[in-house]
Design an enzyme around this catalytic site. Structure first.
Site, PDB file in Angstrom:
ATOM      1  N   TYR A 228       1.057  -1.196   0.103  1.00 29.83           N
ATOM      2  CA  TYR A 228       0.073   0.187   0.036  1.00 29.83           C
ATOM      3  C   TYR A 228       0.836   1.332  -0.117  1.00 29.83           C
ATOM      4  O   TYR A 228       2.151   1.195   0.251  1.00 29.83           O
ATOM      5  CB  TYR A 228      -1.068  -0.165   1.234  1.00 29.83           C
ATOM      6  CG  TYR A 228      -0.785  -0.264   2.577  1.00 29.83           C
ATOM      7  CD1 TYR A 228       0.459   0.899   2.888  1.00 29.83           C
ATOM      8  CD2 TYR A 228      -1.219  -0.711   3.643  1.00 29.83           C
ATOM      9  CE1 TYR A 228       0.633   1.033   4.377  1.00 29.83           C
ATOM     10  CE2 TYR A 228      -0.991  -0.686   4.796  1.00 29.83           C
ATOM     11  CZ  TYR A 228      -0.011   0.135   5.263  1.00 29.83           C
ATOM     12  OH  TYR A 228       0.526   0.350   6.605  1.00 29.83           O
ATOM     13  N   THR A 229       0.309   2.337  -0.480  1.00 28.79           N
ATOM     14  CA  THR A 229       1.060   3.631  -0.563  1.00 28.79           C
ATOM     15  C   THR A 229       1.573   4.138   0.904  1.00 28.79           C
ATOM     16  O   THR A 229       2.479   4.856   1.056  1.00 28.79           O
ATOM     17  CB  THR A 229       0.635   4.469  -1.339  1.00 28.79           C
ATOM     18  OG1 THR A 229      -0.949   4.602  -0.972  1.00 28.79           O
ATOM     19  CG2 THR A 229       0.536   4.186  -3.064  1.00 28.79           C
TER      20      THR A 229
ATOM     21  N   GLU B 119       1.835  -1.023  -6.129  1.00 26.78           N
ATOM     22  CA  GLU B 119       1.448   0.003  -5.245  1.00 26.78           C
ATOM     23  C   GLU B 119      -0.251   0.042  -5.190  1.00 26.78           C
ATOM     24  O   GLU B 119      -0.309   0.357  -6.134  1.00 26.78           O
ATOM     25  CB  GLU B 119       2.122   1.173  -5.041  1.00 26.78           C
ATOM     26  CG  GLU B 119       3.718   1.315  -4.587  1.00 26.78           C
ATOM     27  CD  GLU B 119       3.683   1.355  -3.191  1.00 26.78           C
ATOM     28  OE1 GLU B 119       3.034   1.294  -2.466  1.00 26.78           O
ATOM     29  OE2 GLU B 119       5.054   1.432  -2.988  1.00 26.78           O
TER      30      GLU B 119
HETATM   31 ZN   LIG Z   1       5.748  -1.347   0.831  1.00 24.16          ZN
END
Ligand SMILES: [Zn+2]
Length: 229
Positions: free
Chosen positions: A25-26, A89
């Site tokens: 995840y970002t 991402e």
């Molecule tokens: Zn990461």
């Protein structure tokens, strides 16, 4: 599948063939901030793809190049994970800024992208991993809300074993040997157990090895019984 070209300058040449996919995840307030950072030469981070919450896919780095998403990590003996992997991402504020479920649109976009990458490079399901699996001491992403079961149903990730579970009765030391055998870096024992639970038993992440954890890990390590037919 529509992919928007959003090139990042943050890449170099691979030193290993591609054998893994790492999901992230970002962990930033929104997709715009994440894209900006992943394309900022000063930040020196990037990924191959970013999927926004509305399902838009951006390509930042070509698959044949080495993107900079894994950091210090280890999986199944590979330490230069950036050289061996494709990084994806998913926009989500993460544990720091308000962790929330991934959107349907994001996962609907991820499935065909992942499927194509997996096919293109001949990647096994066991090598489709989360950032926390390869860097348990530093990372929590994509986190316990990530729908691994949805990927598993279409054979894009390993399923959580649910059938014929047996407790091998390992000591904690035995469990950690098995966990390392499966692929985790167990240098920090507690971090490794937590990472395993986050991936395979997300409803109870307590860092304690119990019978259910042993059952799941044994099933992941054993080949399917073939019988004598
Ligand atoms: Zn990461």
């Amino acid at each position: 599948m529509t992919i928007i070209e959003t090139p990042s300058p943050n890449f170099n040449d691979r030193r290993l063939p591609v054998s893994m996919i790492v999901l992230h995840y970002t962990g930033m307030v929104d997709g715009g901030a994440a894209l900006e950072r992943l394309c900022d030469p000063v930040a020196e981070v990037s990924s191959h793809y970013l999927i926004d919450e509305d399902g838009t896919i951006h390509r930042l780095v070509a698959e044949e190049k080495r993107a900079w998403h894994a950091g210090k990590s280890r999986w199944r003996g590979i330490e230069d994970v950036n050289s061996a992997s494709i990084g994806i991402e998913l926009v989500n504020p993460g544990h720091e800024f308000g962790y929330r479920p991934y959107t349907e649109e994001q996962i609907d976009a991820l499935v065909p992208l992942l499927s194509a990458i997996k096919e293109r490079h001949g990647i096994t399901r066991g090598n489709v991993v989360g950032h926390s699996d390869i860097a348990p001491m530093r990372k929590q992403d994509p986190g316990e809300l990530f729908p691994w079961n949805r990927l598993a149903r279409v054979r894009l990730a390993l399923p959580r074993p649910t059938k014929n579970l047996m407790d091998p009765g390992w000591s904690d030391a035995g469990f950690l040997v098995a966990l390392e055998r499966f692929g985790y870096d167990v240098t920090d024992k507690l971090a490794a157990i937590v990472a395993f639970q986050r991936r395979y038993r997300p409803e109870l992440i307590d860092g304690t090895i119990d019978g259910e954890c042993r059952c799941i890990l044994l099933a992941l390590l054993l080949p399917k019984p073939q019988g004598d037919a």
